[in-house]
Scaffold this motif. Structure first.
Motif, PDB file in Angstrom:
ATOM      1  N   ARG A  48      -4.589  10.595  -1.711  1.00 49.63           N
ATOM      2  CA  ARG A  48      -3.353   9.810  -1.879  1.00 49.63           C
ATOM      3  C   ARG A  48      -3.044   9.020  -0.605  1.00 49.63           C
ATOM      4  O   ARG A  48      -2.648   7.853  -0.660  1.00 49.63           O
ATOM      5  N   SER A  49      -3.209   9.656   0.522  1.00 48.62           N
ATOM      6  CA  SER A  49      -2.976   8.985   1.801  1.00 48.62           C
ATOM      7  C   SER A  49      -3.961   7.831   2.000  1.00 48.62           C
ATOM      8  O   SER A  49      -3.569   6.735   2.415  1.00 48.62           O
ATOM      9  N   ILE A  50      -5.222   8.068   1.691  1.00 49.73           N
ATOM     10  CA  ILE A  50      -6.237   7.006   1.798  1.00 49.73           C
ATOM     11  C   ILE A  50      -5.866   5.847   0.882  1.00 49.73           C
ATOM     12  O   ILE A  50      -5.935   4.676   1.281  1.00 49.73           O
ATOM     13  N   ASN A  51      -5.473   6.150  -0.350  1.00 49.33           N
ATOM     14  CA  ASN A  51      -5.126   5.100  -1.310  1.00 49.33           C
ATOM     15  C   ASN A  51      -3.942   4.262  -0.843  1.00 49.33           C
ATOM     16  O   ASN A  51      -3.879   3.062  -1.115  1.00 49.33           O
ATOM     17  N   ARG A  52      -3.017   4.870  -0.142  1.00 47.32           N
ATOM     18  CA  ARG A  52      -1.877   4.109   0.381  1.00 47.32           C
ATOM     19  C   ARG A  52      -2.299   3.259   1.590  1.00 47.32           C
ATOM     20  O   ARG A  52      -1.895   2.109   1.722  1.00 47.32           O
ATOM     21  N   LYS A  53      -3.088   3.856   2.462  1.00 46.55           N
ATOM     22  CA  LYS A  53      -3.469   3.176   3.715  1.00 46.55           C
ATOM     23  C   LYS A  53      -4.487   2.056   3.499  1.00 46.55           C
ATOM     24  O   LYS A  53      -4.565   1.137   4.304  1.00 46.55           O
ATOM     25  N   ILE A  54      -5.265   2.117   2.413  1.00 43.71           N
ATOM     26  CA  ILE A  54      -6.275   1.080   2.204  1.00 43.71           C
ATOM     27  C   ILE A  54      -5.642  -0.242   1.756  1.00 43.71           C
ATOM     28  O   ILE A  54      -6.258  -1.298   1.879  1.00 43.71           O
ATOM     29  N   LEU A  55      -4.416  -0.178   1.283  1.00 46.16           N
ATOM     30  CA  LEU A  55      -3.707  -1.406   0.897  1.00 46.16           C
ATOM     31  C   LEU A  55      -3.138  -2.054   2.154  1.00 46.16           C
ATOM     32  O   LEU A  55      -1.947  -1.969   2.444  1.00 46.16           O
ATOM     33  N   ASN A  56      -4.019  -2.698   2.902  1.00 44.18           N
ATOM     34  CA  ASN A  56      -3.640  -3.267   4.194  1.00 44.18           C
ATOM     35  C   ASN A  56      -4.285  -4.637   4.374  1.00 44.18           C
ATOM     36  O   ASN A  56      -5.176  -5.015   3.598  1.00 44.18           O
ATOM     37  N   PRO A  57      -3.862  -5.391   5.372  1.00 40.32           N
ATOM     38  CA  PRO A  57      -4.385  -6.750   5.582  1.00 40.32           C
ATOM     39  C   PRO A  57      -5.869  -6.803   5.947  1.00 40.32           C
ATOM     40  O   PRO A  57      -6.486  -7.853   5.856  1.00 40.32           O
ATOM     41  N   GLY A  58      -6.453  -5.670   6.321  1.00 39.73           N
ATOM     42  CA  GLY A  58      -7.882  -5.654   6.611  1.00 39.73           C
ATOM     43  C   GLY A  58      -8.733  -5.445   5.368  1.00 39.73           C
ATOM     44  O   GLY A  58      -9.919  -5.747   5.364  1.00 39.73           O
ATOM     45  N   PHE A  59      -8.128  -4.917   4.314  1.00 40.60           N
ATOM     46  CA  PHE A  59      -8.882  -4.637   3.093  1.00 40.60           C
ATOM     47  C   PHE A  59      -8.580  -5.625   1.972  1.00 40.60           C
ATOM     48  O   PHE A  59      -9.509  -6.188   1.382  1.00 40.60           O
ATOM     49  N   LEU A  60      -7.324  -5.816   1.653  1.00 43.35           N
ATOM     50  CA  LEU A  60      -6.971  -6.614   0.472  1.00 43.35           C
ATOM     51  C   LEU A  60      -7.560  -8.030   0.473  1.00 43.35           C
ATOM     52  O   LEU A  60      -8.099  -8.465  -0.543  1.00 43.35           O
ATOM     53  N   PRO A  61      -7.487  -8.781   1.578  1.00 42.72           N
ATOM     54  CA  PRO A  61      -8.095 -10.125   1.550  1.00 42.72           C
ATOM     55  C   PRO A  61      -9.613 -10.080   1.346  1.00 42.72           C
ATOM     56  O   PRO A  61     -10.162 -10.904   0.628  1.00 42.72           O
ATOM     57  N   VAL A  62     -10.260  -9.112   1.953  1.00 42.25           N
ATOM     58  CA  VAL A  62     -11.718  -8.993   1.801  1.00 42.25           C
ATOM     59  C   VAL A  62     -12.052  -8.683   0.349  1.00 42.25           C
ATOM     60  O   VAL A  62     -12.942  -9.302  -0.246  1.00 42.25           O
ATOM     61  N   PHE A  63     -11.331  -7.757  -0.244  1.00 38.56           N
ATOM     62  CA  PHE A  63     -11.560  -7.360  -1.631  1.00 38.56           C
ATOM     63  C   PHE A  63     -11.337  -8.528  -2.596  1.00 38.56           C
ATOM     64  O   PHE A  63     -12.133  -8.757  -3.499  1.00 38.56           O
ATOM     65  N   THR A  64     -10.239  -9.254  -2.407  1.00 33.47           N
ATOM     66  CA  THR A  64      -9.901 -10.312  -3.364  1.00 33.47           C
ATOM     67  C   THR A  64     -10.622 -11.632  -3.099  1.00 33.47           C
ATOM     68  O   THR A  64     -10.885 -12.379  -4.038  1.00 33.47           O
TER      69      THR A  64
END
Length: 155
Positions: A48-64
């Motif tokens: 749960r903690s990982i799932n919350r922390k991965i929603l960050n500016p280092g991940f979301l732009p790369v993913f999308t």
């Protein structure tokens, strides 16, 4: 000038897809096995903690942006008359969209939400989540290889 923009987008597509392949691969091959090795009562809390922390500016732009960069490079290459190279980049965007983006939205995120709401226990969550994450990793690697083919054809 068009080929310069195509080269920038092609390099961006290569970078973004490579990063996503690495993230998905690392989860399937280290994060999830690590969580499976701890007390099953603790693993959901950590996930749960990982799932919350991965929603960050280092991940979301790369993913999308991964499939968008591939498609954008493909479009610019097509406009520049590089049809063969463009086709590889378009294929990379489609493979990522169908194999990484779609399973994330349709399967992995809903499973994360169910885990977060205590509607899914770890024994049911982990194998299925990891299986679909591995699909996302494979799709990201395939997209990366398609980009490589596009760069090779373009030269």
């Amino acid at each position: 000038m068009l080929s310069i923009f195509a080269a920038v987008l092609a390099a961006l597509a290569l970078l973004l897809n490579g990063v996503m392949a690495g993230i998905f691969y690392a989860f399937s091959n280290s994060v999830m096995p690590g969580l499976n090795a701890v007390d099953p009562a603790q693993a959901p809390t950590v996930m749960r903690s990982i799932n919350r922390k991965i929603l960050n500016p280092g991940f979301l732009p790369v993913f999308t942006l991964s499939p968008l960069a591939s498609a954008g490079a493909g479009l610019l290459l097509l406009l520049d008359g590089q049809t063969a190279a463009a086709t590889w980049f378009f294929a990379a965007g489609v493979v990522y969209a169908l194999g990484a983006f779609l399973p994330t939205a349709a399967l992995n995120v809903p499973m994360n939400n169910a885990l977060d709401a205590d509607r899914l226990d770890w024994a049911a969550y982990s194998p299925r989540w990891t299986r679909w994450n591995t699909v996302r990793a494979a799709a990201s690697v395939a997209a990366l290889l398609l980009i490589g083919a596009g760069l090779y054809v373009w030269r």
